[in-house]
Write an enzyme that holds these catalytic residues in place. Sequence first.
Site, mmCIF file in Angstrom:
data_model
loop_
_atom_site.group_PDB
_atom_site.id
_atom_site.type_symbol
_atom_site.label_atom_id
_atom_site.label_comp_id
_atom_site.label_asym_id
_atom_site.label_seq_id
_atom_site.Cartn_x
_atom_site.Cartn_y
_atom_site.Cartn_z
ATOM 1 N N TYR A 141 60.703 40.500 28.568
ATOM 2 C CA TYR A 141 60.437 40.085 27.190
ATOM 3 C C TYR A 141 59.911 38.657 27.098
ATOM 4 O O TYR A 141 59.267 38.305 26.125
ATOM 5 C CB TYR A 141 61.720 40.162 26.357
ATOM 6 N N LYS A 191 67.449 48.474 39.086
ATOM 7 C CA LYS A 191 66.482 49.323 39.795
ATOM 8 C C LYS A 191 66.276 48.684 41.171
ATOM 9 O O LYS A 191 65.163 48.283 41.548
ATOM 10 C CB LYS A 191 65.180 49.410 38.978
ATOM 11 N N ASP A 223 67.546 54.898 36.215
ATOM 12 C CA ASP A 223 67.162 56.287 35.908
ATOM 13 C C ASP A 223 68.391 57.196 35.953
ATOM 14 O O ASP A 223 68.593 58.055 35.092
ATOM 15 C CB ASP A 223 66.036 56.782 36.836
ATOM 16 N N ASP A 247 67.671 47.573 26.216
ATOM 17 C CA ASP A 247 67.020 48.006 24.978
ATOM 18 C C ASP A 247 66.907 49.532 24.973
ATOM 19 O O ASP A 247 67.276 50.198 24.006
ATOM 20 C CB ASP A 247 65.636 47.359 24.873
ATOM 21 N N ASP A 251 69.447 52.543 22.712
ATOM 22 C CA ASP A 251 68.946 53.563 21.765
ATOM 23 C C ASP A 251 69.365 54.961 22.220
ATOM 24 O O ASP A 251 69.780 55.804 21.420
ATOM 25 C CB ASP A 251 67.412 53.513 21.644
#
Length: 369
Positions: A141, A191, A223, A247, A251
């Site tokens: 970001y 990751k 994942d 983020d 959700d």
Amino acid sequence: MKKTIALLPGDGIGKEVVDVTVDILKAIAEHFHHQFQFNYGLIGGDAIDQKGTPLPEETIAICKDSDAIILGAVGGPKWDQNPMELRPERGLLALRKELDLFANLRPIKTFESLLDSSPLKKEYVDGVDFVIVRELTGGLYFGKPSERIVHEGEDAVVDTLLYKRYEIERILVSAFEIASKRRKHVTSVDKANVLESSRVWREVAEEVAARYPDVTLEHMLVDNAAMQLIRSPKQFDVIVTENMFGDILSDEASMITGSLGLLSSASLSSSGLHLFEPVHGSAPDIAGKNIANPIATILSAAMMLRQSFGLEEEAKAIEKAVDNVLNAGNRTADLAEDGKAVSTKQIGEEIKNALGDDHAILNIMEAYS
Ligand code: IPM
Ligand code: MN
């Protein structure tokens, strides 16, 4: 208690949900004899329209002069074609950076009365109670360069995933602190099979874990974490992860509870000035219709009372009132069957009235104890 609260309603449904939340905070102030002063500031698309920038200096000043900040939401199709620095989202990102709001806590807890609202089977979601600790001021970001470039003679584009070691350390420390007061299990999501930043993240996680012998640390690839959240969400206590992964996963996790309209969040800074906002966005498709679910913002205000002001009883009163109102069958459009929804304002009124009930009950119990 006397406190100043900065209110940044922002765009879309932001204004509606903040309005209802302010009503409830006023009722809390009255019941519990506090004085809350509210100072409004512009942010996002609204600020672009009125001041030519998504985060005006006045807004930063209003925040810095306050004891806590409540934000609605930013963004909308009106500003989609704007250049990156004039997008509403920039206002929120710049505020997070300016105030060093590095630790974003997003609790995911199912409501008893909404077990059937989740798209997942009841037995999977009943009893889910975990917190996502999302790093909020680093990673993709904010890393530079972030721009269109020419690379090896080709039109290309670059974003940068950058973390200073101390930034990784402090978010992990936050996660372990939280876990040590809960079920003592941290799942660190990364990751590490691909990204160098994740390998360092793992290293730091191990170092921090060594300082918390009674908290267990588990590493999970992002994942796999996305899959595990659906397969068996009850396994989680505290999930800690970098900005972008957090983020996306938050959700996803919201649907375990039934609606994104229920999820509250706190963004904590090292300075003690914290920001509270719903996890959901500005929902331009339903803005101005008095149908948005204000519960995420109302519960964010409860987090503020607890976290920023130490007002545990007041925070609980709000949480209890929300519970009671949901138990009584009140549902906004995101959760209701067709034709049975109550409006944003109506559910706000119900919650406000339920505050009174609980307090009355408390007084009666005191009288007889
Ligand atoms: C959130 C939002 C923001 C983010 C946007 C509005 C910049 O999606 O708070 O989750 O991506 O952090
Ligand atoms: Mn988001």
